[in-house]
Design a protein around this motif. Structure first.
Motif, short mmCIF file in Angstrom:
data_model
loop_
_atom_site.label_atom_id
_atom_site.label_comp_id
_atom_site.label_asym_id
_atom_site.label_seq_id
_atom_site.Cartn_x
_atom_site.Cartn_y
_atom_site.Cartn_z
N LYS A 292 -12.23 35.42 3.09
CA LYS A 292 -12.45 36.65 3.85
C LYS A 292 -13.92 36.81 4.22
CE LYS A 292 -11.68 41.66 3.68
NZ LYS A 292 -11.14 42.79 2.86
N LYS A 293 -14.81 36.57 3.28
CA LYS A 293 -16.24 36.75 3.53
C LYS A 293 -16.73 35.87 4.67
CE LYS A 293 -20.79 36.45 1.29
NZ LYS A 293 -21.23 37.80 1.69
N HIS A 294 -16.17 34.68 4.76
CA HIS A 294 -16.63 33.72 5.76
C HIS A 294 -15.68 33.61 6.95
CE1 HIS A 294 -19.97 32.53 3.22
NE2 HIS A 294 -19.14 32.46 2.20
N ASN A 295 -14.80 34.61 7.08
CA ASN A 295 -13.89 34.70 8.24
C ASN A 295 -13.09 33.41 8.45
OD1 ASN A 295 -14.82 37.36 9.03
ND2 ASN A 295 -16.70 36.36 9.73
N LEU A 296 -12.49 32.93 7.38
CA LEU A 296 -11.73 31.69 7.45
C LEU A 296 -10.24 31.99 7.58
CD1 LEU A 296 -13.56 29.90 4.51
CD2 LEU A 296 -13.82 29.37 6.93
N ASN A 297 -9.61 31.30 8.50
CA ASN A 297 -8.16 31.41 8.69
C ASN A 297 -7.52 30.20 8.01
OD1 ASN A 297 -5.61 32.09 9.53
ND2 ASN A 297 -5.88 31.32 11.60
N VAL A 298 -7.04 30.41 6.80
CA VAL A 298 -6.55 29.29 5.98
C VAL A 298 -5.05 29.38 5.79
CG1 VAL A 298 -6.67 28.22 3.70
CG2 VAL A 298 -8.76 29.09 4.78
N SER A 299 -4.37 28.28 6.06
CA SER A 299 -2.93 28.20 5.85
C SER A 299 -2.57 27.11 4.84
CB SER A 299 -2.22 27.92 7.18
OG SER A 299 -0.83 27.75 6.97
N MET A 300 -3.17 25.92 5.02
CA MET A 300 -2.85 24.79 4.15
C MET A 300 -4.07 24.43 3.30
SD MET A 300 -1.28 21.02 5.06
CE MET A 300 0.35 21.76 5.38
N ILE A 301 -3.85 24.28 1.98
CA ILE A 301 -4.92 24.02 1.03
C ILE A 301 -4.60 22.78 0.21
CG2 ILE A 301 -6.23 24.93 -0.93
CD1 ILE A 301 -5.38 27.75 -0.03
N LEU A 302 -5.61 21.94 0.01
CA LEU A 302 -5.51 20.82 -0.92
C LEU A 302 -6.33 21.16 -2.16
CD1 LEU A 302 -5.01 17.83 -1.77
CD2 LEU A 302 -7.10 17.26 -0.50
N GLU A 303 -5.70 21.01 -3.33
CA GLU A 303 -6.43 21.19 -4.58
C GLU A 303 -6.64 19.84 -5.25
OE1 GLU A 303 -6.32 23.53 -8.89
OE2 GLU A 303 -4.51 23.50 -7.65
N LEU A 304 -7.89 19.52 -5.55
CA LEU A 304 -8.24 18.29 -6.25
C LEU A 304 -8.32 18.58 -7.74
CD1 LEU A 304 -11.13 17.03 -3.92
CD2 LEU A 304 -8.70 16.45 -3.79
#
Length: 248
Positions: free
Chosen positions: A34-46
């Motif tokens: 939210k702080k960096h105005n990111l539109n995120v749908s798909m996430i990879l977790e390492l």
């Protein structure tokens, strides 16, 4: 609860991390979005371990890909996700040599998984892959155990916890010259009326803020911000865990 058919450490991992509030961690990562105005749908977790963070994010509607080197951890994670009816892709791969079929909006590497990379070449390889599999403008969020924590908290200390099901002894050895820590863990896990003992050894390396910045710069990614533990404020000299945010 994972069945005892899995590797011993995978079986007890969730019991030993009951103090980690994964909902709070998910809230925090979302606050960075939210702080960096990111539109995120798909996430990879390492380095997803037994999948607790990925499962929490999947509950919130994110498409999750969770990757770990330990097949036993992933078996445990998959069992937990299936019980909740969550569709998560689990990959048994190394975070320094992983392959995906497409790109993602965000990549996270949490709970000091970064420190498990004890050679700079490993980190450079990981950053190269992170940049390759991020969408344009995609974000990479990771945390580290700080030098302060290695020197003043972990150091050569001994930690232990005793309860009815699992008891552990965690002995540390930190070399300030190499900045590498060896964690020798001994577990006693209750099996019926008896306790089974087993041992694990883990290694982590301490990295300075300037070294982290050099890794980011060398990767060609753009540094966005550094934060103290689960805050959106700049880390203090006595912060035990720092977060870094960079973008493609």
């Amino acid at each position: 609860m994972c069945s005892f058919i899995y590797n011993n450490f995978a079986y007890v991992y969730d019991k030993l991390t009951l103090d980690i509030d994964y909902r709070r961690w998910a809230d925090y990562v979302e606050s960075i979005f939210k702080k960096h105005n990111l539109n995120v749908s798909m996430i990879l977790e390492l380095g997803c371990g037994t999948g607790s963070f990925g499962i929490e994010m999947a509950r919130r509607g994110y498409d999750m890909i969770c990757l770990d080197l330990s097949a036993d951890m992933l078996d445990c994670a998959s069992e937990k996700a299936q019980k909740e009816g969550l569709d998560i892709l689990f990959l048994n791969q190394n975070m320094c040599s992983f392959e995906l079929y497409g790109t993602v909006d965000a990549i996270v590497c949490l709970l000091d998984s970064f420190n498990y990379l004890t050679k700079p070449a490993q980190i450079n390889k990981m950053f190269k892959l992170v940049q390759n599999y991020l969408n344009p403008g995609g974000v990479f969020i990771f945390d580290i155990n700080t030098q302060y924590k290695f020197e003043n908290v972990i150091a050569d200390n001994l930690f232990y916890e005793i309860n009815d099901d699992v008891t552990y002894i965690w002995e540390n050895n930190y070399n300030p010259k190499t900045r590498k820590a060896r964690f020798d863990l001994t577990f006693f896990v209750k099996q019926g009326e008896l306790y089974e003992r087993f041992d694990e050894t883990h290694y982590e390396k301490s990295y300075s803020d300037s070294e982290i910045m050099d890794f980011i710069k060398s990767s060609g990614m753009k540094f966005v911000s550094q934060y103290g533990e689960l805050t959106l404020r700049k880390a203090s000299p006595v912060s035990q865990r720092n977060f870094y945010v960079c973008r493609k």
